[in-house]
Scaffold this active site. Structure first.
Site, PDB file in Angstrom:
ATOM      1  N   VAL A   1     -36.191  40.835  42.469  1.00 22.55           N
ATOM      2  CA  VAL A   1     -36.999  39.687  43.012  1.00 22.55           C
ATOM      3  C   VAL A   1     -38.037  39.339  41.990  1.00 22.55           C
ATOM      4  O   VAL A   1     -38.391  40.356  41.043  1.00 22.55           O
ATOM      5  CB  VAL A   1     -37.787  40.232  44.284  1.00 22.55           C
ATOM      6  CG1 VAL A   1     -36.599  40.001  45.485  1.00 22.55           C
ATOM      7  CG2 VAL A   1     -38.269  41.482  44.174  1.00 22.55           C
ATOM      8  N   SER A   2     -38.943  38.481  42.127  1.00 23.69           N
ATOM      9  CA  SER A   2     -39.803  37.927  41.316  1.00 23.69           C
ATOM     10  C   SER A   2     -41.023  38.806  41.230  1.00 23.69           C
ATOM     11  O   SER A   2     -41.933  38.604  40.406  1.00 23.69           O
ATOM     12  CB  SER A   2     -39.907  36.491  41.302  1.00 23.69           C
ATOM     13  OG  SER A   2     -38.891  35.815  40.956  1.00 23.69           O
ATOM     14  N   SER A   3     -41.584  39.323  42.433  1.00 22.92           N
ATOM     15  CA  SER A   3     -42.970  39.899  42.481  1.00 22.92           C
ATOM     16  C   SER A   3     -42.781  41.183  43.497  1.00 22.92           C
ATOM     17  O   SER A   3     -41.710  41.486  44.181  1.00 22.92           O
ATOM     18  CB  SER A   3     -43.748  39.009  43.088  1.00 22.92           C
ATOM     19  OG  SER A   3     -43.484  38.686  44.443  1.00 22.92           O
TER      20      SER A   3
ATOM     21  N   GLN B   1     -42.158  40.916  47.286  1.00 20.78           N
ATOM     22  CA  GLN B   1     -40.951  40.363  47.758  1.00 20.78           C
ATOM     23  C   GLN B   1     -40.016  41.298  47.971  1.00 20.78           C
ATOM     24  O   GLN B   1     -40.266  42.668  47.630  1.00 20.78           O
ATOM     25  CB  GLN B   1     -40.371  39.358  47.046  1.00 20.78           C
ATOM     26  CG  GLN B   1     -40.968  37.920  46.772  1.00 20.78           C
ATOM     27  CD  GLN B   1     -40.391  36.935  45.505  1.00 20.78           C
ATOM     28  OE1 GLN B   1     -40.041  37.640  44.434  1.00 20.78           O
ATOM     29  NE2 GLN B   1     -40.204  35.856  45.922  1.00 20.78           N
TER      30      GLN B   1
END
Length: 193
Positions: free
Chosen positions: A8-10, A13
């Site tokens: 996931v990007s962060s 998340q």
């Protein structure tokens, strides 16, 4: 051996959807590598660990091909490098793998289409912001509330706490702290006191 890679990007998340997909595919969780970092570059810790672990004949499962990277060039380069080492990538969502020429083509097309869609989203967002600015409805990102700024700032200025302690108490970055401190000194905003 079969491995999994989820991303996931962060930090905020959740990986759960991808974890469940890996479990459904029969990939043991001790063989799944996970990152919580943007796919805009290939400098991701778990991805590096995975790439140093896999050997010829191994297979890497991803939920969808965009988990490997955000642009088609990175995805194609990674697939080519792994293919040269005899390692296959299987994308669960798209139902394709890189062990066949058709699979390689489909994954490349999916990566390119995903990159194009992200570019289109950014363009629409930029256009929407421009319109909102013209109409006076856009003032940037909302200011983070800092109810205790006055107290923390005074402690910092009196050398009672360090900069790191102040940032931790306020849960903000250095630039935000300095910006608020300047506004505080200039007496331009008082709504956070």
């Amino acid at each position: 051996m079969r491995f999994g890679y989820i991303r996931v990007s962060s930090e905020e998340q959740n990986l759960q959807r991808q974890v469940e997909a890996m479990e459904a595919a029969g990939i043991p969780m001790d063989k799944v590598f996970s990152d919580k970092k943007s796919g805009k570059d290939m400098e991701r810790e778990a991805l590096k660990q995975l790439l140093s672990t896999v050997r010829e004949g191994d297979c890497i499962h991803v939920v969808d091909i965009t988990r490997l990277g955000r642009n088609s060039k990175d995805i194609v380069t990674l697939i080519d490098d792994l293919d040269k080492k005899g390692i296959t990538i299987i994308s669960i969502k798209e139902g394709v793998n890189t062990s066949t020429p058709t699979g390689k083509l489909i994954i490349t097309i999916i990566g390119a289409l995903s990159e194009m869609e992200r570019a289109n989203i950014r363009e629409r967002q930029r256009e929407g912001i421009e319109i909102a600015k013209r109409e006076g409805r856009f003032n940037g990102r909302p200011r983070k509330p800092m109810e205790d700024f006055d107290n923390v700032y005074k402690q910092y200025m009196n050398n009672q706490i360090s900069m790191d302690q102040a940032l931790k108490l306020l849960e903000c970055g250095r630039a935000t702290f300095y910006r608020r401190a300047q506004q505080y000194k200039d007496n331009k905003i008082l709504d956070f006191l």
